[in-house]
Design a protein around this motif. Structure first.
Motif, short mmCIF file in Angstrom:
data_model
loop_
_atom_site.label_atom_id
_atom_site.label_comp_id
_atom_site.label_asym_id
_atom_site.label_seq_id
_atom_site.Cartn_x
_atom_site.Cartn_y
_atom_site.Cartn_z
N GLU A 8 0.92 -1.29 0.16
CA GLU A 8 -0.13 0.14 -0.11
C GLU A 8 0.57 1.18 0.12
OE1 GLU A 8 -3.19 1.91 2.98
OE2 GLU A 8 -3.52 0.24 2.08
N ARG A 9 2.06 1.35 0.61
CA ARG A 9 2.46 2.82 0.97
C ARG A 9 4.26 2.22 0.99
NH1 ARG A 9 1.62 7.21 5.46
NH2 ARG A 9 2.81 7.42 4.07
N VAL A 10 4.75 1.09 1.50
CA VAL A 10 5.99 0.33 0.87
C VAL A 10 5.46 -0.69 0.52
CG1 VAL A 10 6.62 1.94 3.75
CG2 VAL A 10 5.80 -1.00 3.09
N GLY A 11 7.47 -1.00 -0.50
CA GLY A 11 7.39 -1.85 -0.94
C GLY A 11 8.96 -2.84 -0.85
N VAL A 12 8.62 -3.76 -1.14
CA VAL A 12 10.52 -4.40 -1.13
C VAL A 12 10.92 -4.07 -2.62
CG1 VAL A 12 11.72 -6.53 -0.55
CG2 VAL A 12 10.01 -5.47 1.22
N GLU A 38 15.86 -3.15 0.30
CA GLU A 38 15.27 -2.27 0.60
C GLU A 38 14.13 -2.35 0.52
OE1 GLU A 38 18.93 1.03 -0.73
OE2 GLU A 38 16.59 0.08 -2.15
N LEU A 39 13.69 -1.96 1.80
CA LEU A 39 12.45 -1.29 2.12
C LEU A 39 12.25 0.35 2.10
CD1 LEU A 39 9.42 -1.93 4.04
CD2 LEU A 39 10.16 -0.63 5.60
N ALA A 53 -7.65 5.34 -17.73
CA ALA A 53 -5.71 5.36 -17.76
C ALA A 53 -4.87 4.89 -16.44
CB ALA A 53 -5.28 6.53 -17.83
N ALA A 54 -3.81 3.78 -17.14
CA ALA A 54 -2.31 3.63 -15.73
C ALA A 54 -2.08 4.50 -14.64
CB ALA A 54 -1.34 2.82 -16.47
N ARG A 55 -2.09 4.41 -13.46
CA ARG A 55 -2.08 5.55 -12.66
C ARG A 55 0.63 5.35 -12.31
NH1 ARG A 55 -5.41 6.47 -8.28
NH2 ARG A 55 -7.62 5.77 -8.85
N PRO A 56 0.01 6.73 -12.66
CA PRO A 56 1.82 6.45 -11.93
C PRO A 56 2.26 6.23 -10.47
CG PRO A 56 0.78 8.73 -11.93
CD PRO A 56 -0.26 7.69 -12.31
N ILE A 57 3.43 5.20 -10.41
CA ILE A 57 3.68 4.51 -9.18
C ILE A 57 4.60 4.68 -9.25
CG2 ILE A 57 3.52 2.43 -7.85
CD1 ILE A 57 2.13 0.67 -9.51
N THR A 58 5.53 5.66 -7.75
CA THR A 58 6.64 6.11 -7.55
C THR A 58 7.19 5.71 -6.55
OG1 THR A 58 6.42 8.18 -8.43
CG2 THR A 58 8.10 7.86 -6.62
N VAL A 59 7.90 4.89 -6.74
CA VAL A 59 9.06 3.96 -5.74
C VAL A 59 9.97 5.10 -5.22
CG1 VAL A 59 10.71 2.11 -5.56
CG2 VAL A 59 9.04 1.44 -6.98
N GLY A 60 9.96 5.55 -4.35
CA GLY A 60 10.54 6.40 -4.02
C GLY A 60 11.61 6.26 -2.45
N ARG A 61 11.96 6.62 -1.33
CA ARG A 61 13.06 7.09 -0.93
C ARG A 61 12.94 5.80 0.44
NH1 ARG A 61 11.38 8.66 4.25
NH2 ARG A 61 9.06 9.29 4.74
N PRO A 62 14.61 4.83 0.74
CA PRO A 62 14.38 3.98 1.63
C PRO A 62 14.28 4.49 2.83
CG PRO A 62 16.17 4.94 0.30
CD PRO A 62 15.82 5.78 -0.18
N LEU A 63 13.84 3.22 3.54
CA LEU A 63 13.94 3.27 5.39
C LEU A 63 14.55 2.34 5.26
CD1 LEU A 63 9.85 2.74 5.38
CD2 LEU A 63 10.71 5.14 4.97
N TRP A 64 15.02 1.40 4.84
CA TRP A 64 15.79 0.05 5.78
C TRP A 64 16.72 -0.51 4.75
CZ3 TRP A 64 14.98 -4.82 6.33
CH2 TRP A 64 15.84 -5.80 6.51
N GLY A 112 13.11 -12.89 9.04
CA GLY A 112 12.33 -12.48 10.66
C GLY A 112 12.65 -11.04 10.96
N LYS A 113 12.58 -10.25 9.91
CA LYS A 113 12.72 -8.50 9.91
C LYS A 113 11.49 -8.09 9.51
CE LYS A 113 16.93 -6.96 12.95
NZ LYS A 113 16.26 -6.12 13.80
N LEU A 114 11.98 -8.84 8.10
CA LEU A 114 10.15 -8.24 7.23
C LEU A 114 8.61 -8.82 7.59
CD1 LEU A 114 11.82 -8.95 3.92
CD2 LEU A 114 11.69 -6.74 5.29
N SER A 115 8.81 -9.81 8.43
CA SER A 115 7.49 -10.22 9.08
C SER A 115 7.06 -9.29 10.17
CB SER A 115 7.67 -11.86 9.76
OG SER A 115 7.93 -13.18 8.61
N ASP A 116 8.43 -8.25 10.80
CA ASP A 116 7.32 -7.57 11.46
C ASP A 116 8.48 -5.67 11.50
OD1 ASP A 116 6.11 -7.04 14.06
OD2 ASP A 116 7.79 -7.90 15.24
N VAL A 117 7.32 -5.63 10.48
CA VAL A 117 7.82 -4.38 10.01
C VAL A 117 7.99 -3.26 11.31
CG1 VAL A 117 7.75 -3.05 8.30
CG2 VAL A 117 8.22 -5.30 7.65
N PRO A 118 6.52 -3.17 11.60
CA PRO A 118 6.41 -2.37 12.47
C PRO A 118 7.63 -2.43 13.45
CG PRO A 118 4.90 -3.35 11.98
CD PRO A 118 4.93 -4.39 11.43
#
Length: 234
Positions: A8-12, A38-39, A53-64, A112-118
């Motif tokens: 939704e708001r993040v990705g890998v 990278e997250l 029309a297709a929606r533009p999707i921006t892959v932006g700044r890194p978190l981790w 383990g890290k990605l399973s508990d992103v919060p």
């Protein structure tokens, strides 16, 4: 090769990597190769034109970031340069952090890290508002697929197919923004590893060729719609 898993708001994002550090740590002067994970923040824009029309999707700044790197002269699976960057200042990563458990067995540690992103975001100091419940649930469900992608890329690096300087496009110490694409909830793949080195300015660097997953190949071989600003700090 580059893959993206968007929620939704993040990705890998996952890619093979050949890295030449212009300012290496003592004892790490030789080139490195491996896989980068990278997250990232993902942003979806409004349709351009009609409702079809297709929606533009921006892959932006890194978190981790996690770099499963090895000295190019070391034995496959040594993970002797493997580390993570638990914090970013904007686009710039903090220093490398080496963790014994990460170097000893990277994939379970990553899972383990990605399973508990919060908990991961709390650990890295990222505000809780960066993540939604849908992000956490989607990412948790996708962990087996993400780690399998990392494993397969590592195997292709070890075989010499990927992560090789000879077949990659040389990059300066900062990536230019290239036009890639990704469908919501789908993976993206781009040919060629990222090779980092001091050198030519971004304006002289060719854009990568991009392709859809095999089930969605376009006649032109290009995927319009996503701005992909990658960072290339160590």
């Amino acid at each position: 090769m580059l893959y993206a898993f968007a929620f939704e708001r993040v990705g890998v994002v996952v890619s093979d990597l050949y890295f030449i550090d212009p300012d290496p740590m003592p004892g790490q002067e030789t080139p490195e190769r491996g896989v980068r994970v990278e997250l990232r923040i993902f942003e979806q824009g409004e349709p351009v034109g009609s409702i079809y029309a297709a929606r533009p999707i921006t892959v932006g700044r890194p978190l981790w970031r996690v770099d499963l790197l090895e000295d190019v002269s070391s034995a496959p699976g040594s993970f002797d340069r493997t580390h993570h960057h638990p914090g970013f200042d904007g686009w710039a990563p903090g220093p490398r952090v080496f963790v014994e458990e990460l170097s000893a067995d990277p994939l379970p540690w990553l899972a383990g890290k990605l399973s508990d992103v919060p908990a991961l975001l709390k650990e890295t100091g990222v505000p809780p508002g960066e993540l939604t419940e849908a992000d956490a649930a989607g990412l948790h469900a996708a962990v087996p697929e993400i780690t399998d992608t990392v494993r397969r890329l590592l195997e292709r690096v070890w075989s010499g197919e990927l992560g090789r300087r000879g077949r990659a496009r040389l990059r300066a110490g900062h990536q230019r923004a290239d036009q890639l694409a990704v469908a919501p909830g789908a993976a993206l793949a781009a040919d060629g590893p990222t090779v980092l080195a001091a050198g030519a300015p971004p304006s002289q660097l060719p854009a990568p060729r991009c392709r859809r997953p095999p089930t969605e190949v376009s006649p032109q071989g290009w995927l319009p719609g996503v701005t992909w600003p990658l960072t290339c700090s160590s």
